[in-house]
Scaffold this active site. Structure first.
Site, short mmCIF file in Angstrom:
data_model
loop_
_atom_site.label_atom_id
_atom_site.label_comp_id
_atom_site.label_asym_id
_atom_site.label_seq_id
_atom_site.Cartn_x
_atom_site.Cartn_y
_atom_site.Cartn_z
N GLY A 109 25.26 -37.80 44.33
CA GLY A 109 26.62 -38.45 44.27
C GLY A 109 27.02 -39.43 45.44
N TRP A 141 27.81 -37.06 32.09
CA TRP A 141 28.57 -35.71 31.54
C TRP A 141 29.23 -34.99 32.76
CZ3 TRP A 141 23.74 -37.15 29.98
CH2 TRP A 141 23.23 -37.18 28.84
N ARG A 157 34.14 -48.46 40.52
CA ARG A 157 33.38 -48.39 39.15
C ARG A 157 34.40 -48.21 38.07
NH1 ARG A 157 30.08 -48.60 42.30
NH2 ARG A 157 28.37 -47.21 42.76
N GLY A 181 24.04 -48.62 49.59
CA GLY A 181 25.25 -48.51 50.23
C GLY A 181 25.54 -47.21 50.76
N ASP A 182 25.19 -46.23 50.16
CA ASP A 182 25.36 -44.80 50.74
C ASP A 182 24.65 -44.50 51.90
OD1 ASP A 182 26.65 -44.51 48.35
OD2 ASP A 182 25.03 -43.54 47.15
P1 ADP Z 1 25.84 -51.08 47.17
O1 ADP Z 1 24.38 -50.39 47.29
O2 ADP Z 1 26.76 -50.48 47.56
O3 ADP Z 1 26.19 -52.11 46.13
P2 ADP Z 1 24.87 -53.46 48.82
O4 ADP Z 1 24.16 -54.14 47.48
O5 ADP Z 1 25.99 -54.59 49.09
O6 ADP Z 1 25.85 -52.33 48.53
O7 ADP Z 1 23.92 -53.22 49.69
C1 ADP Z 1 24.12 -52.38 50.97
C2 ADP Z 1 23.23 -52.65 52.07
O8 ADP Z 1 21.87 -52.46 51.53
C3 ADP Z 1 23.36 -53.96 52.41
O9 ADP Z 1 24.42 -54.26 53.49
C4 ADP Z 1 21.94 -53.97 53.13
O10 ADP Z 1 21.97 -53.51 54.34
C5 ADP Z 1 21.13 -53.21 52.19
N1 ADP Z 1 20.39 -54.18 51.23
C6 ADP Z 1 20.84 -54.11 49.87
N2 ADP Z 1 19.91 -55.05 49.25
C7 ADP Z 1 19.17 -55.29 50.12
C8 ADP Z 1 17.99 -56.43 50.14
N3 ADP Z 1 17.56 -56.98 48.84
N4 ADP Z 1 17.16 -56.45 51.07
C9 ADP Z 1 17.56 -55.74 52.34
N5 ADP Z 1 18.50 -55.02 52.42
C10 ADP Z 1 19.41 -54.79 51.40
#
Ligand code: ADP
Length: 297
Positions: free
Chosen positions: A29, A101, A165, A255-256
């Site tokens: 989560g 759920w 979301r 992101g987490d």
């Molecule tokens: P979320 O998962 O919350 O949608 P993001 O997609 O913006 O957030 O990604 C969060 C962080 O994960 C980014 O700031 C980056 O540091 C890392 N990240 C995401 N995608 C990539 C990627 N293709 N290559 C390298 N780092 C990534």
């Protein structure tokens, strides 16, 4: 002296497909994932806690054991006759889809049990997300924000990931209004640009950062996948480069995990650019493996 990090939200049972066609059970989560990674990033000078509510059934007890075993202090109200939320991941032609759920999840009542927030003090940090807000009834959401406002006034730093979301909200306008209300109690906001652009019409990352700065956050960290992270501190806007991941296996918890490493840096006196750089390195490792909770050490 030990500092405290308290993540507030919902942990769910995760049923994920295994190669033999059966499902494996785990727990995950958004804010819980951040607590899990936080425990691995910070040394014992930071106590990492998770505030939520669970039921009194076997799966709730297993969840509590899992949280404790991860080194995260469980602050869980146990609600008789209730249970926890569950989601199931389906894989079809390599595409993942999710079924949820969670309508009876005990976590929807977590705002009736916020005692732990009042025990935080200067130097501590509380963390919540747009998903935390989405699962709460209106009165619970107001209670949580009130409690965080009071904690902030007492010197606790408040961190917030808007984690938009739309499926969890009645409509987009309600989601955007609630998220901005959440941002108003936060010192640090960690949005993801792609979602923000589609729901708030932000032209660029600077527009996202300005909107949250104007809501009162001293530090805004705008994530943008493989593109640079924008750090907005006061009137200073800086970009931190992200090295694109070599292999993208599963972007769950990118992101987490980023949030965890970044906030760990904030709690231990690291500069924001250094913390963002280390956070991007961790997130890139996490997306190179399957599942939300990846052992990277
Ligand atoms: P979320 O998962 O919350 O949608 P993001 O997609 O913006 O957030 O990604 C969060 C962080 O994960 C980014 O700031 C980056 O540091 C890392 N990240 C995401 N995608 C990539 C990627 N293709 N290559 C390298 N780092 C990534």
């Amino acid at each position: 002296m030990t500092k405290r990090f308290l993540a507030i939200g919902e942990c769910m049972v995760e049923m994920a497909p295994r190669e033999d066609g059966a499902f494996g059970m785990g727990f995950a989560g958004d804010v819980f994932n951040t607590a899990w990674y936080m425990r691995r990033c910070c040394d014992e000078r930071v106590d990492v806690g998770f505030l939520s509510a669970i039921g009194d059934d076997d799966v709730s007890r297993r969840m509590e054991e899992f949280i404790r075993h991860a080194g995260v202090s469980p602050h869980l109200a146990v609600l008789p006759g209730r249970s926890v939320g569950l989601y199931l991941i389906s894989l079809r032609d390599g595409e993942r889809s999710f079924s949820y759920w969670r309508s009876v999840s005990a976590a929807r009542d977590l705002a009736d049990h916020l005692g732990e927030v009042t025990r935080l003090g200067p130097g501590d940090m509380a963390f919540f997300s747009g998903i935390t807000l989405a699962i709460l009834p209106d009165a619970g959401r107001a209670r949580l924000l009130d409690s965080l406002r009071q904690a902030r006034a007492a010197g606790v730093r408040i961190a917030f990931d808007p984690n938009l979301r739309p499926r969890l909200w009645a409509d987009g306008a309600t989601m955007c209004a609630a998220v901005m209300e959440g941002a108003c109690v936060a010192d640090i906001v960690l949005p993801s640009f792609e979602d923000e652009a589609s729901w708030f019409d932000d032209a660029d990352k600077a527009a996202t950062a300005r909107r949250y700065r104007e809501a009162g956050a001293g530090l805004v960290v705008v994530k943008d996948g493989a593109l640079p992270v924008l750090l907005a501190q006061g009137d200073d806007f800086d970009e931190v480069a992200v090295t694109p991941a070599q292999s993208i296996v599963d972007t769950t918890a990118a992101g987490d995990s980023f949030n965890a490493r970044f906030l760990c840096g904030c709690m231990t006196g690291e500069s924001a650019p250094d913390a963002a750089c280390a956070a991007a390195t961790l997130a890139a490792k996490v997306i190179g493996a399957r599942g939300a909770l990846v052992e990277t050490a």
